[in-house]
Design a protein around this motif. Structure first.
Motif, PDB file in Angstrom:
ATOM      1  N   THR A 175      -4.053  -5.347   0.665  1.00  0.00           N
ATOM      2  CA  THR A 175      -4.483  -3.604   1.082  1.00  0.00           C
ATOM      3  C   THR A 175      -5.389  -3.015   1.355  1.00  0.00           C
ATOM      4  O   THR A 175      -6.120  -3.315   0.681  1.00  0.00           O
ATOM      5  CB  THR A 175      -3.491  -3.396  -0.296  1.00  0.00           C
ATOM      6  OG1 THR A 175      -4.218  -3.200  -1.023  1.00  0.00           O
ATOM      7  CG2 THR A 175      -2.735  -4.165  -0.425  1.00  0.00           C
ATOM      8  N   CYS A 176      -4.800  -1.846   2.017  1.00  0.00           N
ATOM      9  CA  CYS A 176      -6.603  -0.977   1.849  1.00  0.00           C
ATOM     10  C   CYS A 176      -7.280  -0.692   0.973  1.00  0.00           C
ATOM     11  O   CYS A 176      -8.105  -0.247   1.150  1.00  0.00           O
ATOM     12  CB  CYS A 176      -5.153   0.576   2.939  1.00  0.00           C
ATOM     13  SG  CYS A 176      -4.216   1.483   2.114  1.00  0.00           S
ATOM     14  N   ARG A 177      -6.566  -0.497  -0.278  1.00  0.00           N
ATOM     15  CA  ARG A 177      -7.227  -0.161  -1.729  1.00  0.00           C
ATOM     16  C   ARG A 177      -8.099  -1.426  -1.935  1.00  0.00           C
ATOM     17  O   ARG A 177      -8.312  -0.861  -3.060  1.00  0.00           O
ATOM     18  CB  ARG A 177      -5.745   0.241  -2.754  1.00  0.00           C
ATOM     19  CG  ARG A 177      -5.365   1.495  -2.507  1.00  0.00           C
ATOM     20  CD  ARG A 177      -5.831   2.323  -2.234  1.00  0.00           C
ATOM     21  NE  ARG A 177      -4.745   3.604  -2.006  1.00  0.00           N
ATOM     22  CZ  ARG A 177      -5.143   4.787  -2.097  1.00  0.00           C
ATOM     23  NH1 ARG A 177      -5.673   5.575  -2.605  1.00  0.00           N
ATOM     24  NH2 ARG A 177      -4.905   5.999  -2.761  1.00  0.00           N
ATOM     25  N   ARG A 195      -6.129  -6.231   5.996  1.00  0.00           N
ATOM     26  CA  ARG A 195      -6.228  -5.062   4.463  1.00  0.00           C
ATOM     27  C   ARG A 195      -4.686  -3.395   5.974  1.00  0.00           C
ATOM     28  O   ARG A 195      -5.066  -3.155   7.084  1.00  0.00           O
ATOM     29  CB  ARG A 195      -7.267  -4.673   4.715  1.00  0.00           C
ATOM     30  CG  ARG A 195      -8.133  -5.494   3.947  1.00  0.00           C
ATOM     31  CD  ARG A 195      -9.758  -4.215   3.761  1.00  0.00           C
ATOM     32  NE  ARG A 195     -10.628  -6.037   2.106  1.00  0.00           N
ATOM     33  CZ  ARG A 195     -10.986  -5.249   2.587  1.00  0.00           C
ATOM     34  NH1 ARG A 195     -12.017  -4.614   3.299  1.00  0.00           N
ATOM     35  NH2 ARG A 195     -12.200  -6.173   1.142  1.00  0.00           N
ATOM     36  N   PHE A 215      -2.627  -0.318   6.035  1.00  0.00           N
ATOM     37  CA  PHE A 215      -3.150   0.562   5.802  1.00  0.00           C
ATOM     38  C   PHE A 215      -1.084   1.056   6.085  1.00  0.00           C
ATOM     39  O   PHE A 215      -0.591   0.424   6.025  1.00  0.00           O
ATOM     40  CB  PHE A 215      -3.630   1.388   6.387  1.00  0.00           C
ATOM     41  CG  PHE A 215      -5.075   1.943   6.524  1.00  0.00           C
ATOM     42  CD1 PHE A 215      -4.962   2.615   5.542  1.00  0.00           C
ATOM     43  CD2 PHE A 215      -5.513   0.251   6.349  1.00  0.00           C
ATOM     44  CE1 PHE A 215      -6.840   2.576   5.175  1.00  0.00           C
ATOM     45  CE2 PHE A 215      -6.969   0.476   5.898  1.00  0.00           C
ATOM     46  CZ  PHE A 215      -7.746   1.671   5.683  1.00  0.00           C
ATOM     47  N   ALA A 265      -8.105   4.209   8.007  1.00  0.00           N
ATOM     48  CA  ALA A 265      -8.219   2.586   8.698  1.00  0.00           C
ATOM     49  C   ALA A 265      -9.598   2.328   9.672  1.00  0.00           C
ATOM     50  O   ALA A 265      -9.209   4.000  10.497  1.00  0.00           O
ATOM     51  CB  ALA A 265      -6.814   2.309   9.610  1.00  0.00           C
ATOM     52  N   THR A 321     -10.581   1.035  12.915  1.00  0.00           N
ATOM     53  CA  THR A 321      -9.250  -0.123  13.217  1.00  0.00           C
ATOM     54  C   THR A 321     -10.898  -0.670  14.541  1.00  0.00           C
ATOM     55  O   THR A 321     -10.072  -1.052  15.295  1.00  0.00           O
ATOM     56  CB  THR A 321      -8.346   0.245  14.108  1.00  0.00           C
ATOM     57  OG1 THR A 321      -8.455   2.022  14.636  1.00  0.00           O
ATOM     58  CG2 THR A 321      -7.852   0.966  12.647  1.00  0.00           C
ATOM     59  N   GLY A 357      -4.230  -0.105  10.889  1.00  0.00           N
ATOM     60  CA  GLY A 357      -3.641   1.162  10.720  1.00  0.00           C
ATOM     61  C   GLY A 357      -3.429   1.828  11.473  1.00  0.00           C
ATOM     62  O   GLY A 357      -4.292   2.159  11.968  1.00  0.00           O
ATOM     63  N   HIS A 405     -13.363   3.765  -0.799  1.00  0.00           N
ATOM     64  CA  HIS A 405     -13.170   5.015  -0.113  1.00  0.00           C
ATOM     65  C   HIS A 405     -14.402   5.565   0.165  1.00  0.00           C
ATOM     66  O   HIS A 405     -15.333   5.697   0.382  1.00  0.00           O
ATOM     67  CB  HIS A 405     -12.118   5.172  -1.672  1.00  0.00           C
ATOM     68  CG  HIS A 405     -13.051   5.988  -2.281  1.00  0.00           C
ATOM     69  ND1 HIS A 405     -14.062   6.695  -2.603  1.00  0.00           N
ATOM     70  CD2 HIS A 405     -13.191   5.118  -4.066  1.00  0.00           C
ATOM     71  CE1 HIS A 405     -14.366   7.289  -3.464  1.00  0.00           C
ATOM     72  NE2 HIS A 405     -13.811   6.327  -4.895  1.00  0.00           N
ATOM     73  N   SER A 423      -2.725   7.888   6.674  1.00  0.00           N
ATOM     74  CA  SER A 423      -3.072   7.693   7.996  1.00  0.00           C
ATOM     75  C   SER A 423      -1.533   6.712   7.976  1.00  0.00           C
ATOM     76  O   SER A 423      -1.609   5.837   6.944  1.00  0.00           O
ATOM     77  CB  SER A 423      -3.599   6.053   7.823  1.00  0.00           C
ATOM     78  OG  SER A 423      -5.461   6.752   7.342  1.00  0.00           O
ATOM     79  N   PRO A 444       0.568  -1.354   0.474  1.00  0.00           N
ATOM     80  CA  PRO A 444       0.108   0.024   0.272  1.00  0.00           C
ATOM     81  C   PRO A 444       0.876   1.315   0.202  1.00  0.00           C
ATOM     82  O   PRO A 444       1.368   2.033   1.193  1.00  0.00           O
ATOM     83  CB  PRO A 444      -0.584  -0.140   1.113  1.00  0.00           C
ATOM     84  CG  PRO A 444       0.301  -1.178   2.171  1.00  0.00           C
ATOM     85  CD  PRO A 444       0.696  -1.704   0.915  1.00  0.00           C
ATOM     86  N   ASP A 471      -9.161  -4.267   9.644  1.00  0.00           N
ATOM     87  CA  ASP A 471      -8.058  -2.949   8.816  1.00  0.00           C
ATOM     88  C   ASP A 471      -7.279  -2.582  10.051  1.00  0.00           C
ATOM     89  O   ASP A 471      -7.530  -3.090  11.198  1.00  0.00           O
ATOM     90  CB  ASP A 471      -9.321  -1.798   8.707  1.00  0.00           C
ATOM     91  CG  ASP A 471      -9.523  -1.535   8.171  1.00  0.00           C
ATOM     92  OD1 ASP A 471      -9.066  -2.129   7.187  1.00  0.00           O
ATOM     93  OD2 ASP A 471     -10.529  -0.724   7.691  1.00  0.00           O
TER      94      ASP A 471
END
Length: 335
Positions: free
Chosen positions: A135-137, A176, A178, A282, A284, A243, A141, A217, A97, A241
């Motif tokens: 990944t965070c992607r 995931r 970040f 994130a 969390t 991050g 979004h 983040s 990421p 998540d």
């Protein structure tokens, strides 16, 4: 499991005896290998290329529980070349990421999905816990809507992981991640901080994307690793998540880098963002409520450690050798 399990001085024995970490010689992978070894877990570090990041695992080569296996996890038949048996398969062999602003390839490499399939096959073979570091992607979004199709490989890897749980009852989970930062990172692990340090040390100008007002983040690597291993020690299937909170703007980070490097370079704002979408944040709450995970290292302390490492580290150009338990010399890649 308690959050103390994988503190810097763990007091609870880990639930595994032997783990395999794919892309283990990279930034995140090397920290995962190190933390597992410190906790008494034997580790097979699987990686293939290039030599540029080989130094990330050189300090582990003499550890009796460490073995470096030069393998391409995405190649057919790779499962049968990994000896095992393992209790834990950590699979962070995916596109990193990249921090905040870096453009990403339009077409994700097939290696992401092929590597995930092979790593899952190893876990299924050995009855091991499998954890995919996505990944965070791959999520949505903040503005709503799915990420572009360029992230399809990671979405497919997540779907494949879930399918193994449903069809084969594989003990598998997903984190995931970040953007993480810390010692051993390079530009390929997220260009923001390494680029700021490089520009500051060279006298500048230090380039700040846009007006510098975005709040990325960022999570210090020790906290990221702690979160990954806490999820690994559970039987959680749902994505989690891991991050940091967006506590500082990019301009504030750049000014901290200038202070830490002692540079008098000037800041230069580009006025144009490299990516039109807001960086994802994130979520969390689940990691905190279920696993007791909360980032502990402040941005100020994390930047101090990271900048010191970037300043002190020898130049990364040129090959460096990684001794292997299999004999010979192997090369490693970053995560």
């Amino acid at each position: 499991m308690t959050s103390a399990m994988f503190s810097m001085a763990p007091v609870v024995p880990p639930p595994w005896e032997k783990a395999v970490v794919t892309s283990g010689a990279g930034f995140l992978g090397s920290h995962l290998c190190e933390r597992l070894l410190d906790a008494g877990v034997d580790v097979d570090c699987v990686d293939d290329v290039p030599a540029a990041s080989a130094h990330n695992v050189e300090h582990l080569a003499g550890h009796p529980g460490f073995r470096y296996l030069e393998r391409d996890i995405a190649r057919p038949g790779c499962r049968d070349t990994l000896p095992g048996p393992y209790d834990l398969v950590l699979h962070p062999a995916c596109a990193a990421p990249r921090a905040v602003f870096a453009p990403r390839p339009a077409d994700p490499p097939d290696a992401d999905t092929l590597g995930t399939r092979n790593a899952l096959a190893v876990a299924d073979r050995d009855g091991a816990r499998f954890l995919l570091a996505s990944t965070c992607r791959t999520g949505t979004h903040p503005g709503g809507g799915a990420r572009p199709a360029r992230d399809g490989a990671q979405r497919f890897s997540e779907a494949l992981t879930t399918a193994f749980v449903s069809a084969k009852e594989t003990d598998a989970g997903i984190v995931r991640l970040f953007p993480a930062y810390g010692p051993r990172m390079g530009p390929e692990d997220g260009p923001l901080i390494p680029d700021l340090v490089r520009q500051a040390l060279s006298g500048g100008p230090v380039t700040v994307p846009g007006d510098g007002g975005r709040r990325p983040s960022l999570c210090y690597v020790d906290d990221t690793v702690e979160g990954v291993l806490l999820v690994a020690a559970s039987r959680s299937v749902r994505p989690v998540d891991i991050g940091g909170e967006p506590t500082a703007t990019v301009e504030e980070i750049a000014r901290r880098v200038l202070d830490l490097t002692g540079s008098d370079a000037r800041l230069e704002f580009t006025g144009v963002e490299d990516d039109g979408a807001e960086p994802p944040r994130a979520q969390t709450g689940f990691a905190h409520e279920i696993f007791g995970w909360t980032p502990k290292v402040s941005l100020g302390e994390g930047l101090k450690r990271t900048v010191a490492d970037l300043i002190d580290r020898p130049a990364r150009s040129g090959p460096r050798n990684v001794p292997s338990a299999e004999g010979g010399v192997h090369r490693a890649c970053s995560w």
